[in-house]
Write a protein that holds these residues in place. Structure first.
Motif, PDB file in Angstrom:
ATOM      1  N   MET A  26       0.035 -51.263   3.331  1.00 24.72           N
ATOM      2  CA  MET A  26      -0.331 -50.602   4.462  1.00 24.72           C
ATOM      3  C   MET A  26      -0.338 -51.396   5.598  1.00 24.72           C
ATOM      4  SD  MET A  26      -1.232 -47.552   5.300  1.00 24.72           S
ATOM      5  CE  MET A  26      -1.759 -46.688   4.063  1.00 24.72           C
ATOM      6  N   GLY A  27      -0.548 -52.807   5.539  1.00 20.91           N
ATOM      7  CA  GLY A  27      -0.447 -53.649   6.693  1.00 20.91           C
ATOM      8  C   GLY A  27       1.073 -53.885   7.217  1.00 20.91           C
ATOM      9  N   SER A  28       1.703 -54.199   6.142  1.00 24.45           N
ATOM     10  CA  SER A  28       2.909 -54.353   6.094  1.00 24.45           C
ATOM     11  C   SER A  28       3.785 -53.214   6.959  1.00 24.45           C
ATOM     12  CB  SER A  28       3.830 -54.842   4.941  1.00 24.45           C
ATOM     13  OG  SER A  28       3.332 -55.821   4.436  1.00 24.45           O
ATOM     14  N   TRP A  29       3.443 -51.994   6.538  1.00 26.00           N
ATOM     15  CA  TRP A  29       4.056 -50.627   7.199  1.00 26.00           C
ATOM     16  C   TRP A  29       3.694 -50.547   8.461  1.00 26.00           C
ATOM     17  CZ3 TRP A  29       1.091 -46.538   8.819  1.00 26.00           C
ATOM     18  CH2 TRP A  29       1.760 -45.204   9.303  1.00 26.00           C
ATOM     19  N   ALA A  30       2.223 -50.945   8.755  1.00 24.34           N
ATOM     20  CA  ALA A  30       1.902 -50.707  10.301  1.00 24.34           C
ATOM     21  C   ALA A  30       2.688 -51.654  10.869  1.00 24.34           C
ATOM     22  CB  ALA A  30       0.403 -51.061  10.316  1.00 24.34           C
ATOM     23  N   ALA A  31       2.705 -53.018  10.549  1.00 16.88           N
ATOM     24  CA  ALA A  31       3.543 -53.889  11.582  1.00 16.88           C
ATOM     25  C   ALA A  31       5.007 -53.526  11.683  1.00 16.88           C
ATOM     26  CB  ALA A  31       3.690 -55.388  10.580  1.00 16.88           C
ATOM     27  N   LYS A  32       5.634 -52.890  10.830  1.00 18.98           N
ATOM     28  CA  LYS A  32       7.046 -52.482  10.861  1.00 18.98           C
ATOM     29  C   LYS A  32       6.922 -51.366  12.148  1.00 18.98           C
ATOM     30  CE  LYS A  32       8.679 -53.614   6.107  1.00 18.98           C
ATOM     31  NZ  LYS A  32       9.030 -52.813   5.003  1.00 18.98           N
ATOM     32  N   LYS A  33       5.986 -50.567  12.239  1.00 17.34           N
ATOM     33  CA  LYS A  33       5.834 -49.456  13.291  1.00 17.34           C
ATOM     34  C   LYS A  33       5.604 -49.993  14.551  1.00 17.34           C
ATOM     35  CE  LYS A  33       6.902 -46.112  10.008  1.00 17.34           C
ATOM     36  NZ  LYS A  33       8.153 -45.465  10.159  1.00 17.34           N
ATOM     37  N   MET A  34       5.331 -51.119  14.603  1.00 19.48           N
ATOM     38  CA  MET A  34       4.562 -51.579  15.824  1.00 19.48           C
ATOM     39  C   MET A  34       5.765 -51.462  16.890  1.00 19.48           C
ATOM     40  SD  MET A  34       1.310 -52.120  16.093  1.00 19.48           S
ATOM     41  CE  MET A  34       1.162 -53.445  17.169  1.00 19.48           C
ATOM     42  N   PRO A  35       5.574 -51.062  18.204  1.00 20.65           N
ATOM     43  CA  PRO A  35       6.782 -51.269  19.117  1.00 20.65           C
ATOM     44  C   PRO A  35       7.231 -52.656  19.583  1.00 20.65           C
ATOM     45  CG  PRO A  35       4.900 -50.632  20.277  1.00 20.65           C
ATOM     46  CD  PRO A  35       4.620 -50.523  18.632  1.00 20.65           C
ATOM     47  N   SER A  36       8.585 -52.699  19.502  1.00 24.91           N
ATOM     48  CA  SER A  36       9.207 -54.282  19.651  1.00 24.91           C
ATOM     49  C   SER A  36       8.647 -54.524  21.288  1.00 24.91           C
ATOM     50  CB  SER A  36      10.501 -54.479  19.461  1.00 24.91           C
ATOM     51  OG  SER A  36      11.190 -53.475  20.061  1.00 24.91           O
ATOM     52  N   ILE A  77      -3.644 -47.441  12.872  1.00 23.36           N
ATOM     53  CA  ILE A  77      -2.722 -48.136  13.657  1.00 23.36           C
ATOM     54  C   ILE A  77      -1.360 -47.931  13.388  1.00 23.36           C
ATOM     55  CG2 ILE A  77      -1.678 -50.520  14.195  1.00 23.36           C
ATOM     56  CD1 ILE A  77      -4.675 -51.413  13.629  1.00 23.36           C
ATOM     57  N   GLY A  78      -0.885 -47.903  12.006  1.00 21.23           N
ATOM     58  CA  GLY A  78       0.558 -47.450  11.953  1.00 21.23           C
ATOM     59  C   GLY A  78       0.691 -45.985  12.402  1.00 21.23           C
ATOM     60  N   ASP A  79      -0.097 -44.930  12.184  1.00 20.05           N
ATOM     61  CA  ASP A  79       0.063 -43.641  12.673  1.00 20.05           C
ATOM     62  C   ASP A  79       0.166 -43.739  14.204  1.00 20.05           C
ATOM     63  OD1 ASP A  79       0.141 -42.508  10.285  1.00 20.05           O
ATOM     64  OD2 ASP A  79      -2.149 -42.061  10.145  1.00 20.05           O
ATOM     65  N   LEU A  80      -0.775 -44.411  14.660  1.00 22.82           N
ATOM     66  CA  LEU A  80      -0.656 -44.303  16.467  1.00 22.82           C
ATOM     67  C   LEU A  80       0.658 -44.870  16.728  1.00 22.82           C
ATOM     68  CD1 LEU A  80      -4.337 -45.534  17.326  1.00 22.82           C
ATOM     69  CD2 LEU A  80      -3.163 -43.201  17.801  1.00 22.82           C
ATOM     70  N   ALA A  81       1.176 -46.259  15.872  1.00 28.92           N
ATOM     71  CA  ALA A  81       2.325 -46.692  16.550  1.00 28.92           C
ATOM     72  C   ALA A  81       3.862 -45.643  16.256  1.00 28.92           C
ATOM     73  CB  ALA A  81       2.377 -48.035  15.853  1.00 28.92           C
ATOM     74  N   GLU A  82       3.688 -45.036  15.167  1.00 26.55           N
ATOM     75  CA  GLU A  82       4.595 -44.248  14.763  1.00 26.55           C
ATOM     76  C   GLU A  82       4.894 -43.069  15.567  1.00 26.55           C
ATOM     77  OE1 GLU A  82       6.298 -42.991  10.572  1.00 26.55           O
ATOM     78  OE2 GLU A  82       4.243 -41.911  10.941  1.00 26.55           O
ATOM     79  N   THR A  83       3.617 -42.464  15.956  1.00 27.16           N
ATOM     80  CA  THR A  83       3.493 -41.255  16.889  1.00 27.16           C
ATOM     81  C   THR A  83       3.907 -41.550  18.369  1.00 27.16           C
ATOM     82  OG1 THR A  83       2.058 -40.475  15.366  1.00 27.16           O
ATOM     83  CG2 THR A  83       2.148 -39.269  17.267  1.00 27.16           C
ATOM     84  N   TYR A  84       3.167 -42.599  19.058  1.00 29.32           N
ATOM     85  CA  TYR A  84       3.141 -42.482  20.270  1.00 29.32           C
ATOM     86  C   TYR A  84       4.008 -43.866  20.813  1.00 29.32           C
ATOM     87  CZ  TYR A  84      -0.508 -39.462  19.972  1.00 29.32           C
ATOM     88  OH  TYR A  84      -1.387 -38.203  19.611  1.00 29.32           O
ATOM     89  N   GLY A  85       4.148 -44.843  19.981  1.00 31.51           N
ATOM     90  CA  GLY A  85       5.150 -45.983  20.275  1.00 31.51           C
ATOM     91  C   GLY A  85       4.950 -46.490  21.587  1.00 31.51           C
ATOM     92  N   PRO A  86       5.976 -46.434  22.506  1.00 28.79           N
ATOM     93  CA  PRO A  86       5.971 -46.983  24.006  1.00 28.79           C
ATOM     94  C   PRO A  86       4.911 -46.547  24.770  1.00 28.79           C
ATOM     95  CG  PRO A  86       8.037 -46.464  23.104  1.00 28.79           C
ATOM     96  CD  PRO A  86       7.177 -45.884  22.118  1.00 28.79           C
ATOM     97  N   LYS A  87       4.498 -45.341  24.353  1.00 28.41           N
ATOM     98  CA  LYS A  87       3.383 -44.715  25.353  1.00 28.41           C
ATOM     99  C   LYS A  87       2.147 -45.577  25.301  1.00 28.41           C
ATOM    100  CE  LYS A  87       5.536 -40.020  24.831  1.00 28.41           C
ATOM    101  NZ  LYS A  87       4.882 -38.738  24.447  1.00 28.41           N
ATOM    102  N   ILE A  88       1.998 -46.089  24.201  1.00 25.36           N
ATOM    103  CA  ILE A  88       0.563 -46.779  24.302  1.00 25.36           C
ATOM    104  C   ILE A  88       0.880 -48.426  23.706  1.00 25.36           C
ATOM    105  CG2 ILE A  88      -1.014 -45.007  23.884  1.00 25.36           C
ATOM    106  CD1 ILE A  88      -0.831 -45.700  20.931  1.00 25.36           C
ATOM    107  N   SER A  89       1.974 -48.923  24.155  1.00 21.33           N
ATOM    108  CA  SER A  89       2.493 -50.298  23.715  1.00 21.33           C
ATOM    109  C   SER A  89       1.435 -51.127  24.127  1.00 21.33           C
ATOM    110  CB  SER A  89       3.823 -50.607  24.218  1.00 21.33           C
ATOM    111  OG  SER A  89       3.752 -50.447  25.637  1.00 21.33           O
TER     112      SER A  89
END
Length: 930
Positions: free
Chosen positions: A920-930, A882-894
């Protein structure tokens, strides 16, 4: 038990030629076999001559293959024929009939059951009627054979119900119960009652394995009938014995009865009365019933435990060996149940029977342990060995409290001149090593181990072997109690003892060294042990263990395998200095030379081939351990001819692969993976030769372990080669996808736990991560394969939730392993695309399609969010993706990232019990698009 006179090879023989029987084996001839021919062949199947017997048995198989209905019908006719010339032929017909209806192989057993149900109903009815008729035979062996036939048919038919809820053999249980409850007057009635009881016992035993409730409606009647046959007023001994044996199997279905005080009291009273009957066999099986009750209805034992304690304490010293063993076994069963409850933290359910009984029970066990037979060895099973096993179980159950009950006996008897007392004290000491806190053992271990070392030279063989066993137990469970200064003297004593020790004793010492080495080693650097208490003994121990493997008697008691297992453990405990001064210059060349010499070993027969294969396996395994101790500089340093150490060993391993020895191939795969791991690049020089071999190993799905290890090795190679992997990837990707598409792969997850498909998914992730910009040509195929895997995970999740009462641990483990593999694949692909995007902008967007996201990643995340029993490793891997997807694609798959399943997994990770998962959960949460 009355059929043991028949040849043990029956129904498991190989084709043998015999001039006495040269029948036409065409299907037509076999289909028309008549009763006279069958009787003649059955008679030949009992011939002392192996050739005649094997030929007859083969003809029985061919007859069954040609016309199963005719063959089974003829066998049942012979079983039921009271005019047949010999009882033995009739009983053998019954045994054969039973064997042709079942198999130890589950798949074959299912097929045979289906084949039976597909027979003409008239044929099935005739066979069943013949079996019931045979149960009334005047010949006991025939009745017992019929009982086994009936139980096999019942196992197939009783669980099957028609639309009205009736099974095909509805009349069986009432008929058997009538024979027991309302026997005909006279001896014949008692004979049939005995046979019916045996049949009930066999049926209950078979049905219990199937875990079906098809007998539940008859459980009251079955239990009543069986227990009635055990009563004190039952004068017929054979009936009482048959009933007692049957009860042991029928108890599985007595749950409802054991919930009713009066019914439970009645059953327990009858069993306890049988425990003190005049007949040893009845007593033996009555105690077996008590043991079964301890397993099934432990929580109902409270009001009976005092009585059971009294009768068992009387039985242990006074009754025959078989009876005493079963009396002891009852307490072992109680230990097992209490250990399980305490291990699970269920202290309220544990009645602590052992804690209360141990002060009375342990003295009797210690006395029984001193009743060894003359000539007893490690394979003997008697009162003394049963008592020792029970003492070990008590130690694991009551833990520290066992020491005050046992240590006084050890101190008093360990130096006794009577070897029986000496040996019992030695075994008692070894028995209490697992259970008490290690800190409490320190004060005892030093003094006793010194005595045990002396006893390795005892004139009595059993004392020597038990001393070695006890040392092994100390090293396995209480090595911390061996002070570091005493490790070297202990090792020296073991080395001095080895040459003159019997194989069994030497084998115990091997395991002692194995456990001691595993305890002593520490890891200051990856793969290289730091100095430890064993360091100064590494060289003499290795020399000793190699010599043990070379002994002429090393094939006895599995000594050679034990010696090399210990050798590997000792080598793995080498510190950096030892690796440099001894392992590299001495062990590696010697093991390499020995492996090279195996290729010239003559192979004249199967034994020679097995010996050659065994040696290759041992040497490859030891070489792997040695290579793991080496630094990359040592491995790649060229010799005078320009060859590196790795060059030489890869050449040897390639020859091992060419020999096509399954076990050696497994060890060679492990060794090559180790080489790959230890090198810091440069493995590509071996891929031209090794690559095709590795692809072939992956394709060998029928050899599950080889296939699985080959997939693991491919992952290691991908990590090692990194971007260079793209030059070799094509055949690997092709074979991995081919194996994934094979429906037979991972179809036996309950028998085989090396799961291939999860490993392949993980391997795809490693290859994707390694090849980076070369990922595009494979992406479409990978996405389709991963989607199938995701769908499988969703289906498996549904299976796990279907029947909570019969939770499938194997399926659960497979699900977690599968999901970890899938998640690893997606993470590897995302990172591989990020690498590709550096040189090919836009490459990263190749993942943005419904197959990859909605039908892949998101579907898997949804499955995992709904899975309350997933492992923490799976949860951590999921939020990593989830973190990798959020970091890599962000708004594209918000929109996809706001799915409730995604948010649920992040929340679960942040509430985990493991810090790494929380982070890991905290890191993924930070990568989530706002």
């Amino acid at each position: 038990e009355n059929l043991k006179t028949f040849p043990p090879a029956f129904c498991s023989c190989s084709l043998a030629s015999c001039k006495l029987f040269e029948l036409d084996n065409t299907p037509h001839a076999l289909a028309t076999m008549n009763a006279a021919q069958l009787r003649e062949i059955l008679s030949a199947a009992q011939n002392p001559d192996a050739g005649t017997r094997n030929a007859a048995e083969e003809q029985l198989k061919l007859s069954f293959a040609g016309d199963p209905a005719n063959h089974l019908r003829l066998l049942s006719d012979e079983l039921a024929d009271e005019t047949a010339p010999t009882v033995e032929t009739r009983a053998l017909a019954g045994l054969s009939l039973k064997n042709f209806m079942t198999s130890k192989d589950h798949a074959q057993a299912v097929k045979l059951a289906n084949d039976w149900m597909n027979l003409n109903p008239d044929v099935r009815t005739a066979i069943k009627n013949n079996s019931i008729t045979s149960l009334r035979s005047t010949q006991r062996n025939v009745r017992l054979a019929a009982a086994q036939v009936i139980s096999k048919i019942a196992t197939i038919e009783l669980p099957k119900l028609d639309n009205q809820g009736r099974c095909p053999w509805e009349e069986l249980m009432p008929l058997l119960l009538q024979l027991v409850v309302q026997p005909e007057p006279g001896p014949a009635g008692m004979e049939r009652k005995e046979a019916a009881l045996h049949t009930l016992g066999y049926v209950c035993e078979e049905i219990a394995v199937l875990q079906t409730d098809c007998l539940q409606s008859k459980s009251d009647e079955i239990l009543t009938a069986v227990v009635a046959g055990m009563r004190v007023d039952e004068s017929e001994l054979s009936v009482k014995l048959a009933a007692t044996k049957a009860l042991s199997n029928a108890l599985e279905f007595a749950n409802k009865n054991f919930q009713v005080d009066a019914e439970r009291d009645y059953v327990m009273t009858v069993i306890c009365e049988a425990c003190v009957s005049a007949n040893d066999e009845v007593k033996e099986h009555a105690y077996q019933c008590l043991g079964r009750i301890a397993e099934l209805y432990y929580d109902k034992l409270t009001q009976y435990i005092q009585t059971i304690l009294e009768i068992t304490l009387n039985a242990i010293p006074t009754q025959s060996d078989n009876v005493a063993r079963q009396a002891i076994a009852f307490w072992s069963a109680v230990c097992d149940r209490e250990f399980e409850l305490l291990d699970q933290g269920d202290t309220t359910e544990c009645k602590k029977f052992i804690k209360g009984a141990s002060k009375f029970l342990v003295p009797h066990l210690l006395k029984a342990m001193a009743s060894q037979e003359d000539g007893q060895d490690e394979d003997t099973y008697n009162r003394s060995t049963e008592a020792a096993a029970c003492l070990s179980a008590i130690a694991t159950t009551i833990r520290d409290d066992v020491l005050e009950l046992v240590m006084p006996y050890i101190r008093e008897n360990i130096t006794q001149p009577d070897w029986h007392l000496r040996e019992s004290a030695v075994v008692a000491f070894g028995s209490v090593m697992d259970g008490p806190d290690e800190s409490l053992l320190v004060e005892y271990v030093e003094a006793v181990v010194e005595r045990l070392v002396v006893y390795l030279q005892d004139p009595e063989d059993l004392v020597k072997n038990s001393a070695a066993w006890a040392i092994n137990r100390v090293c396995e469970f209480a090595a911390v109690a061996i002070q570091p200064p005493h490790v070297t003297p202990l090792c020296q004593s073991i080395v001095e003892t080895f040459p003159n020790s019997a194989p069994a004793t030497a084998g115990q010492l091997c395991w002692a060294l194995y456990h001691l080495a595993n305890f002593c080693k520490t890891h200051d650097q990856p793969g290289i042990a730091g100095p430890n208490a064993l360091s100064t003994s590494i060289m003499p121990l290795c020399q000793c263990l190699m010599a043990a493997g070379d002994r002429p008697d090393a094939s006895e008691a599995n000594l050679r395998a034990n010696a090399y297992e210990a050798l590997n453990a000792v080598l793995s405990a080498s510190d950096a200095e030892c690796a440099k001064a001894f392992v590299a210059p001495t062990m590696l060349p010697m093991l390499g030379d020995r492996l090279n010499n195996t290729f010239a070993m003559p192979v004249l027969n199967a034994d020679d081939l097995n010996t050659k294969n065994e040696w290759q396996s041992f040497y490859c395994s030891a070489l792997e351990v040695c290579i793991r101790q080496m630094t990359p500089e040592v491995l790649v340093a060229p010799d005078a001819a320009g060859m590196t150490m790795v060059d030489k060993f890869m050449h040897l391993f390639l020859q091992v692969f060419a020999s096509q020895n399954t076990t050696a191939t497994q060890e060679a795969l492990n060794a090559v993976s180790c080489v790959c791991d230890r090198l810091e690049g440069g493995f590509e020089r071996y891929m031209q030769s090794f690559g095709p071999i590795l692809v072939g190993c992956i394709a060998a799905v029928q050899e599950t372990q080889i296939c699985w290890l080959a997939v693991q090795a491919t992952s290691d190679i991908a990590r090692s080669l990194d971007a260079k992997m793209k030059d070799f990837a094509d055949p690997f990707v092709e074979v991995l996808l081919t194996v994934l598409a094979n429906p037979e792969v991972d179809s036996q997850i309950h028998q085989i736990h090396d799961y291939i498909k999860p490993a392949i998914y993980s391997c795809i992730g490693e290859i994707a991560l390694a090849i980076g910009e070369g990922i595009g040509k494979f992406l479409q195929y990978w996405m389709s394969a991963l989607q199938i895997g995701v769908q499988t995970a969703a289906q498996t999740k549904g299976q796990l939730g279907r029947d909570p009462d019969n939770y499938d641990e194997d399926l659960r483990f497979y699900q977690d392993t599968l999901c970890e593999g899938l998640l690893g694949a997606y993470v590897g692909i995302v990172h591989g695309l990020k690498v590709a995007n550096i040189t090919s902008p836009g490459a990263i967007d190749a993942l943005l399609n419904p197959v990859a996201i909605q039908g892949g990643c998101l579907m898997l995340i949804q499955t995992l969010a709904d899975d309350e029993d997933k492992s923490d490793a799976v949860l951590k891997a999921a939020v990593s993706l989830i973190g990798d997807l959020a970091e890599t694609y962000g708004p594209k798959i918000s929109a996809d990232l706001q799915h409730h399943a995604v948010l649920t997994l992040i929340a679960q990770a942040k509430e985990s019990s493991y810090n790494e998962t929380i982070e890991m959960g905290s890191w993924a949460a930070k990568k989530m698009p706002s």
